[in-house]
Design a protein around this motif. Structure first.
Motif, PDB file in Angstrom:
ATOM      1  N   UNK A  40      -0.348   2.806  -1.429  1.00  0.00           N
ATOM      2  CA  UNK A  40      -0.410   2.938  -2.877  1.00  0.00           C
ATOM      3  C   UNK A  40       0.209   4.267  -3.296  1.00  0.00           C
ATOM      4  N   UNK A  41       0.656   4.328  -4.546  1.00  0.00           N
ATOM      5  CA  UNK A  41       1.290   5.573  -5.002  1.00  0.00           C
ATOM      6  C   UNK A  41       0.319   6.746  -4.988  1.00  0.00           C
ATOM      7  N   UNK A  42      -0.962   6.476  -5.093  1.00  0.00           N
ATOM      8  CA  UNK A  42      -1.948   7.553  -4.976  1.00  0.00           C
ATOM      9  C   UNK A  42      -1.878   8.213  -3.602  1.00  0.00           C
ATOM     10  N   UNK A  43      -1.510   7.439  -2.573  1.00  0.00           N
ATOM     11  CA  UNK A  43      -1.363   8.010  -1.229  1.00  0.00           C
ATOM     12  C   UNK A  43      -0.219   9.016  -1.200  1.00  0.00           C
ATOM     13  N   UNK A  44       0.855   8.713  -1.925  1.00  0.00           N
ATOM     14  CA  UNK A  44       1.988   9.631  -1.993  1.00  0.00           C
ATOM     15  C   UNK A  44       1.582  10.927  -2.664  1.00  0.00           C
ATOM     16  N   UNK A  45       0.782  10.807  -3.726  1.00  0.00           N
ATOM     17  CA  UNK A  45       0.308  12.007  -4.422  1.00  0.00           C
ATOM     18  C   UNK A  45      -0.593  12.842  -3.528  1.00  0.00           C
ATOM     19  N   UNK A  46      -1.456  12.187  -2.738  1.00  0.00           N
ATOM     20  CA  UNK A  46      -2.322  12.927  -1.825  1.00  0.00           C
ATOM     21  C   UNK A  46      -1.487  13.665  -0.782  1.00  0.00           C
ATOM     22  N   UNK A  47      -0.482  12.986  -0.253  1.00  0.00           N
ATOM     23  CA  UNK A  47       0.393  13.604   0.751  1.00  0.00           C
ATOM     24  C   UNK A  47       1.085  14.853   0.201  1.00  0.00           C
ATOM     25  N   UNK A  48       1.405  14.819  -1.090  1.00  0.00           N
ATOM     26  CA  UNK A  48       2.086  15.941  -1.731  1.00  0.00           C
ATOM     27  C   UNK A  48       1.132  17.054  -2.153  1.00  0.00           C
ATOM     28  N   UNK A  49      -0.172  16.828  -2.000  1.00  0.00           N
ATOM     29  CA  UNK A  49      -1.156  17.844  -2.346  1.00  0.00           C
ATOM     30  C   UNK A  49      -1.645  17.785  -3.772  1.00  0.00           C
ATOM     31  N   UNK A  50      -1.395  16.655  -4.474  1.00  0.00           N
ATOM     32  CA  UNK A  50      -1.744  16.559  -5.897  1.00  0.00           C
ATOM     33  C   UNK A  50      -2.964  15.682  -6.166  1.00  0.00           C
ATOM     34  N   UNK A  51      -3.537  15.055  -5.154  1.00  0.00           N
ATOM     35  CA  UNK A  51      -4.610  14.093  -5.408  1.00  0.00           C
ATOM     36  C   UNK A  51      -5.585  14.111  -4.248  1.00  0.00           C
TER      37      UNK A  51
END
Length: 326
Positions: A40-51
């Motif tokens: 999910x796109x939320x996973x991408x945000x977590x990987x980037x340090x934003x979520x």
């Protein structure tokens, strides 16, 4: 066990397949041996340090999974070791095992491969809670779905058509729009070439969309309000177009419109359990009967999660990308 870890935030290369301790189920929780997870796109945000994950959640990415119960904590009823399940998670799906609150479990739909069931929990819960529980889409109304070919979009099209609504979608390529049409979408809008406000007004004789499911946030805020019908409902579930925008409250007043903005991950356990229960009651029969299905673009080894993240970043998919655990 092994899991995808994020030692330091960054690009897809920040995802590391590493050995980590096995999780232990607590009160009201089960331990699931993961067969597949979905990206999910939320996973991408977590990987980037934003979520960041909510307090107490697994530090590993992954908001849904499918697998088999291999252990239960105290106070669990209705589920047993050996049951095949899919689950809504606050994190931890990119792993060989994950702990899940029992209220966030769903049975694998009849006749469905266990792996494909991993594509269901997040999209089904997101769409049902926002489009139906909050926005109350009714038969004969018009739903506008931004990103119609995404996992969320493909589920929203099918559920809206199942209840007798009309569906308009936006997408960026003919291939994606054609796929949306195959699922039942009535109005196809190429956002690179067309103004969705004008197209919605034309298709509805100026009435507008009764419900809009939006993944863009700030970028589309003003145009979404203009595209709404009187008594329309705008449900914002993503921020791909930014987090801060200017809202014309006067336009909302004139249209007697409502705006909601929600996420699933940080909701209290009781709220998540209520959504999962509603999905089991209303959505699962449609899946069991074949009227609604998960859309899976491709499957990759979980250890190759970086490649899956690149696919999502390039929007090179239709539906969901699955990660298969070894």
């Amino acid at each position: 066990m092994y899991a995808i870890t994020i030692p330091e935030p960054g690009g897809p290369e920040a995802l590391v397949w590493d050995e980590v301790p096995d999780p232990v189920p607590g009160e009201g929780e089960v331990l699931v041996e993961v067969v597949a997870s979905a990206v999910n796109r939320a996973d991408l945000m977590q990987r980037q340090g934003f979520y960041d994950p909510p307090p107490g959640a697994s530090p590993y990415p992954g908001l849904e999974c499918a697998g088999r119960i291999v252990g239960t904590g105290p106070g669990v009823s209705g589920w047993a070791v050996g049951d095949e399940v899919c689950a809504l998670l606050a994190g931890g799906g990119y792993a060989q095992k994950v702990v899940v609150p029992a209220g966030q479990l769903l049975p694998v739909p009849e006749g469905m491969d266990l792996e494909r069931a991993a594509a269901l929990p997040e999209v089904a819960c997101t769409v049902w809670s926002n489009v139906f529980m909050i926005s109350h889409l009714r038969p004969g109304e018009t739903l506008l779905v931004h990103g119609g070919s995404s996992g969320i979009g493909t589920m929203a099209i099918q559920l809206a058509k199942a209840v007798g609504a009309k569906v308009a979608v936006t997408a960026g390529t003919k291939e994606k729009l054609d796929f949306c049409a195959e699922l039942g979408a009535d109005l196809l809008i190429n956002y690179r070439e067309q103004d969705f406000v004008e197209e919605i007004e034309r298709a509805t004789d100026g009435a507008g969309a009764d419900v809009i499911l939006d993944n863009m946030g700030a970028k589309y805020l003003d145009r979404n309000v203009r595209a709404l019908a009187v008594n329309g409902r705008l449900a914002i579930i993503g921020l791909q177009g930014g987090a801060k925008g200017e809202l014309n409250i006067g336009a909302l007043l004139v249209k007697r419109a409502a705006l909601s903005a929600t996420s699933l991950r940080a909701r209290p356990l009781g709220e998540k359990a209520a959504i999962v229960a509603a999905v089991r009651e209303h959505v699962w029969p449609l899946i069991d009967s074949g009227h609604v299905r998960p859309v899976v673009d491709r499957e990759l080894p979980m250890s190759d999660a970086a490649a899956a993240h690149r696919i999502l970043e390039e929007s090179g998919h239709i539906g969901k990308v699955l990660l298969l655990a070894p």
